[in-house]
Motif scaffolding. Structure first.
Motif, PDB file in Angstrom:
ATOM      1  N   ALA A 229       0.827  -1.205   0.000  1.00 30.00           N
ATOM      2  CA  ALA A 229       0.000   0.000   0.000  1.00 30.00           C
ATOM      3  C   ALA A 229       0.862   1.256   0.000  1.00 30.00           C
ATOM      4  CB  ALA A 229      -0.931  -0.012   1.211  1.00 30.00           C
ATOM      5  N   ALA A 230       1.998   1.211   0.697  1.00 25.42           N
ATOM      6  CA  ALA A 230       2.905   2.362   0.710  1.00 25.42           C
ATOM      7  C   ALA A 230       3.504   2.601  -0.670  1.00 25.42           C
ATOM      8  CB  ALA A 230       4.014   2.128   1.742  1.00 25.42           C
TER       9      ALA A 230
ATOM     10  N   ALA B  58     -13.400   0.605  -4.786  1.00 21.83           N
ATOM     11  CA  ALA B  58     -12.140   1.329  -4.558  1.00 21.83           C
ATOM     12  C   ALA B  58     -12.375   2.595  -3.740  1.00 21.83           C
ATOM     13  CB  ALA B  58     -11.492   1.681  -5.890  1.00 21.83           C
ATOM     14  N   ALA B  59     -13.510   3.277  -3.951  1.00 24.74           N
ATOM     15  CA  ALA B  59     -13.829   4.469  -3.155  1.00 24.74           C
ATOM     16  C   ALA B  59     -14.012   4.107  -1.689  1.00 24.74           C
ATOM     17  CB  ALA B  59     -15.084   5.136  -3.707  1.00 24.74           C
ATOM     18  N   LEU B  60     -14.726   3.011  -1.427  1.00 25.91           N
ATOM     19  CA  LEU B  60     -14.909   2.570  -0.046  1.00 25.91           C
ATOM     20  C   LEU B  60     -13.586   2.173   0.577  1.00 25.91           C
ATOM     21  CD1 LEU B  60     -16.786   1.837   2.292  1.00 25.91           C
ATOM     22  CD2 LEU B  60     -17.114  -0.412   1.237  1.00 25.91           C
ATOM     23  N   ALA B  61     -12.723   1.511  -0.205  1.00 32.43           N
ATOM     24  CA  ALA B  61     -11.417   1.097   0.309  1.00 32.43           C
ATOM     25  C   ALA B  61     -10.574   2.304   0.698  1.00 32.43           C
ATOM     26  CB  ALA B  61     -10.697   0.253  -0.747  1.00 32.43           C
ATOM     27  N   HIS B  62     -10.578   3.329  -0.131  1.00 34.79           N
ATOM     28  CA  HIS B  62      -9.818   4.544   0.203  1.00 34.79           C
ATOM     29  C   HIS B  62     -10.429   5.250   1.416  1.00 34.79           C
ATOM     30  CE1 HIS B  62      -6.785   4.870  -2.922  1.00 34.79           C
ATOM     31  NE2 HIS B  62      -7.671   4.470  -3.820  1.00 34.79           N
TER      32      HIS B  62
ATOM     33  N   LEU C  62      -7.559  -2.917  -2.516  1.00 37.30           N
ATOM     34  CA  LEU C  62      -6.915  -2.135  -3.569  1.00 37.30           C
ATOM     35  C   LEU C  62      -5.786  -2.890  -4.259  1.00 37.30           C
ATOM     36  CD1 LEU C  62      -6.795   1.362  -1.836  1.00 37.30           C
ATOM     37  CD2 LEU C  62      -8.261   0.669  -3.736  1.00 37.30           C
ATOM     38  N   LEU C  63      -5.486  -4.112  -3.801  1.00 39.82           N
ATOM     39  CA  LEU C  63      -4.446  -4.905  -4.450  1.00 39.82           C
ATOM     40  C   LEU C  63      -4.881  -5.263  -5.869  1.00 39.82           C
ATOM     41  CD1 LEU C  63      -3.393  -7.324  -1.559  1.00 39.82           C
ATOM     42  CD2 LEU C  63      -2.108  -5.365  -2.449  1.00 39.82           C
ATOM     43  N   PRO C  64      -3.941  -5.323  -6.807  1.00 39.86           N
ATOM     44  CA  PRO C  64      -4.294  -5.644  -8.206  1.00 39.86           C
ATOM     45  C   PRO C  64      -5.078  -6.954  -8.298  1.00 39.86           C
ATOM     46  CG  PRO C  64      -2.000  -4.946  -8.053  1.00 39.86           C
ATOM     47  CD  PRO C  64      -2.491  -5.092  -6.637  1.00 39.86           C
TER      48      PRO C  64
END
Length: 443
Positions: A217-218, A378-382, A399-401
Motif C-alpha cells: 500500500a505504501a 475502490a472508493a470505499l477502500a480509500h 486495492l491490491l491488483p
C-alpha cells in the motif's frame, strides 16, 4: 604410465570460461562508465536491471538443470547446481551492459525488440561455445525462451522506464516485486524456511499478508504521487495519505515485521530484522530527514511530530491529505454505507451526498485533495484509510491488483452496480452529517 592431462585441460577450460563469463561483462561495464560517466537515472537503471536479471535467472537456471535443458560442469561457488559467478555475469550482460556501453540517449531510443533480439542472439551464440562448462540438452531453447521472458524483457522495460522517468505505476510495481524477491523470496529459498508442514505454511502466508499489505500500500501511495521507493525518484510532494497517515516508514516496518515473523522459524531472520532497523533508524532516517526538511519545511515538521517512525498509530493522523467521499442519500443500499463511515468518525474525510455532485455520479466516489479519484469498491477502500488501522488494512487489501476488480464484480452482481441518482440543486447540498456545504468546492 597413467596421466591426468585431459582432466587437467578440462578443469583449466572450465576455470577460464567461468572467469570470462564473470569478468568479461564486468570489465566492459567498468570501462564504459569510466570513459563516459552515466547519469543518475542511468546508474539506477543499470543496478535495477542487473538485480532483476539476477533474481529472475536464478530460478530459471535451477529449473533448467532439473528439467535437463542444460547443466554445468563446475565445482565450488555452486548453488543448486548453478555456478554463482556465471549467474552474476549473465545478469550483468543482460542488465548493466546495455546501459553502460551505449549512451543513455541511444539506449533509451533503441527499439526494445531490437535490443531483446541482440542480447538474446549473444546468449544463443555463447551457450554452445561454453563447453565444457555448459552441457546443453536437446530442449535447451525452452530454457532460453523462459530466461528471455522472465529476465531480459522485464529488466529492459524497468531500465528503460527508469531512464525515461515514465510508467511510474509499472516501474513501482517491478521495484516492489524486485525488493520482495531479493529481501524475502531469495532468503526464504536459501534458508529453506519454506519447507514447513502444509498447515504451518498456510498460516505463515496469512500472517505475513498483514505486513506485506502495509508495504504494498505504501508503494502504491508513492506511485499515485508520481514517485517510487528509490531515493532519487521520490514523489515531489509530501505523502501523508494511506499508510503514511499511520506510520512514517511503512515499507521498512513491513520488512522488519516480516523478518520477525519468519524469525520464529529461522533465527537468521531476526538478525536481518536488526540490520534493517539499524539501517532505517540510522543512515536512512538521517539522510531522508535532511532531504524532507529541506524540501517541505514546516509541513514535514508537523507531519513528523504527528506520526511515529516505527510504531503505527491506531487512528490516522489529522495531517493526512483531506478527501471527500460522495455517497447517495436516496439509494437504499448506498445511504447506510455513508452512515457507517460517519459512525466511525473519519479523519480528514467529509461524507457528501452524491446527488449534490456538480457532474452527476453513478457510483460511490472518493476524491482527494491531491487529485486521486476512485469509484465503487475502490472508493470505499480509500475511505476506510480515514477510519482506523484495522479498517485501513482491509481497504488496502481491496486495492491490491485483481482483488479490487473481483470485489467490484461481486458487488455489482449483488445489486451494488452503477445507478442514476437525482440531482440536487446547489442550495440543498449538505454533508450527510447535516452540515451545510452548498457553496463549498468538493472536487
Amino acid at each position: 604410465m597413467i596421466t591426468n592431462a585431459p582432466a587437467q585441460v578440462t578443469d583449466a577450460a572450465v576455470t577460464l570460461l567461468r572467469g570470462a563469463a564473470l569478468f568479461g561483462p564486468l570489465a566492459a561495464v567498468l570501462a564504459a562508465t569510466a570513459v563516459r560517466r552515466p547519469s543518475e537515472r542511468a546508474v539506477a537503471a543499470m543496478i535495477l536491471a542487473t538485480a532483476w536479471n539476477l533474481l529472475a535467472l536464478a530460478p530459471v537456471n535451477v529449473i533448467a538443470v532439473r528439467a535437463g535443458w542444460w547443466s554445468f560442469s563446475a565445482q565450488g561457488a555452486v548453488v543448486e547446481g548453478v555456478p554463482v559467478d556465471l549467474l552474476f555475469g549473465w545478469a550483468l550482460l543482460w542488465g548493466a551492459l546495455p546501459w553502460g556501453v551505449l549512451p543513455a540517449r541511444a539506449a533509451r531510443r533503441l527499439p526494445l525488440p531490437l535490443t531483446v533480439l541482440t542480447l538474446a542472439w549473444l546468449d544463443l551464440a555463447f551457450m554452445p561455445l561454453a563447453r565444457p562448462l555448459v552441457r546443453l540438452g536437446g530442449d535447451w531453447l525452452y530454457g532460453e525462451a523462459l530466461a528471455v521472458a522472465l529476465g531480459l524483457v522485464p529488466g529492459l522495460l524497468l531500465a528503460r522506464w527508469t531512464v525515461r522517468g515514465v510508467a511510474v505505476a509499472g516501474r513501482a510495481t517491478l521495484q516492489a516485486m524486485l525488493a520482495g524477491g531479493l529481501m524475502l523470496g531469495l532468503p526464504a529459498a536459501l534458508t529453506g524456511v519454506w519447507r514447513q508442514p502444509g498447515w504451518l505454511a498456510g498460516l505463515g502466508v496469512q500472517v505475513l499478508a498483514v505486513p506485506l499489505t502495509l508495504g504494498l500500500a505504501a508503494v502504491r501511495e508513492f506511485a499515485a504521487a508520481g514517485g517510487t521507493p528509490l531515493p532519487y525518484d521520490a514523489p515531489r510532494r509530501l505523502v501523508t495519505s494511506g499508510p503514511y497517515a499511520y506510520v512514517r516508514n511503512p515499507m521498512q516496518v513491513s520488512m522488519v515485521a516480516s523478518y520477525l515473523l519468519l524469525g520464529v522459524l529461522d533465527v537468521r531472520f531476526l538478525a536481518a530484522a536488526c540490520v534493517t532497523v539499524a539501517y532505517g533508524a540510522g543512515l536512512a532516517a538521517w539522510h531522508e530527514g535532511e532531504q524532507l526538511a529541506g524540501r517541505f519545511g514546516g509541513a514535514w515538521v508537523a507531519y513528523r511530530a504527528s506520526v511515529r517512525a516505527w510504531l503505527p498509530r491506531l487512528r490516522p493522523s489529522p495531517v493526512m491529505t483531506a478527501a471527500v467521499v460522495h455517497v447517495s442519500a436516496t439509494c437504499g443500499q448506498c445511504a447506510p454505507v455513508g452512515g457507517w463511515i460517519l459512525r466511525h468518525a473519519p479523519v480528514a474525510l467529509r461524507v457528501r451526498p452524491a446527488e449534490a455532485h456538480p457532474h452527476g455520479l453513478r457510483r460511490m466516489t472518493y476524491e482527494r485533495a491531491d487529485g486521486l479519484r476512485a469509484e465503487g469498491v475502490a472508493a470505499l477502500a480509500h475511505a476506510a484509510s480515514h477510519l482506523h488501522l484495522g479498517w485501513a488494512l482491509a481497504g488496502w487489501v481491496l486495492l491490491l491488483p485483481g482483488l479490487g476488480w473481483f470485489a467490484q464484480l461481486c458487488a455489482d452482481a449483488f445489486g451494488a452496480g452503477p445507478r442514476s441518482v437525482p440531482s440536487w440543486s446547489a442550495d440543498r447540498g449538505t454533508d450527510l452529517d447535516g452540515r451545510h456545504t452548498a457553496r463549498e468546492r468538493t472536487g
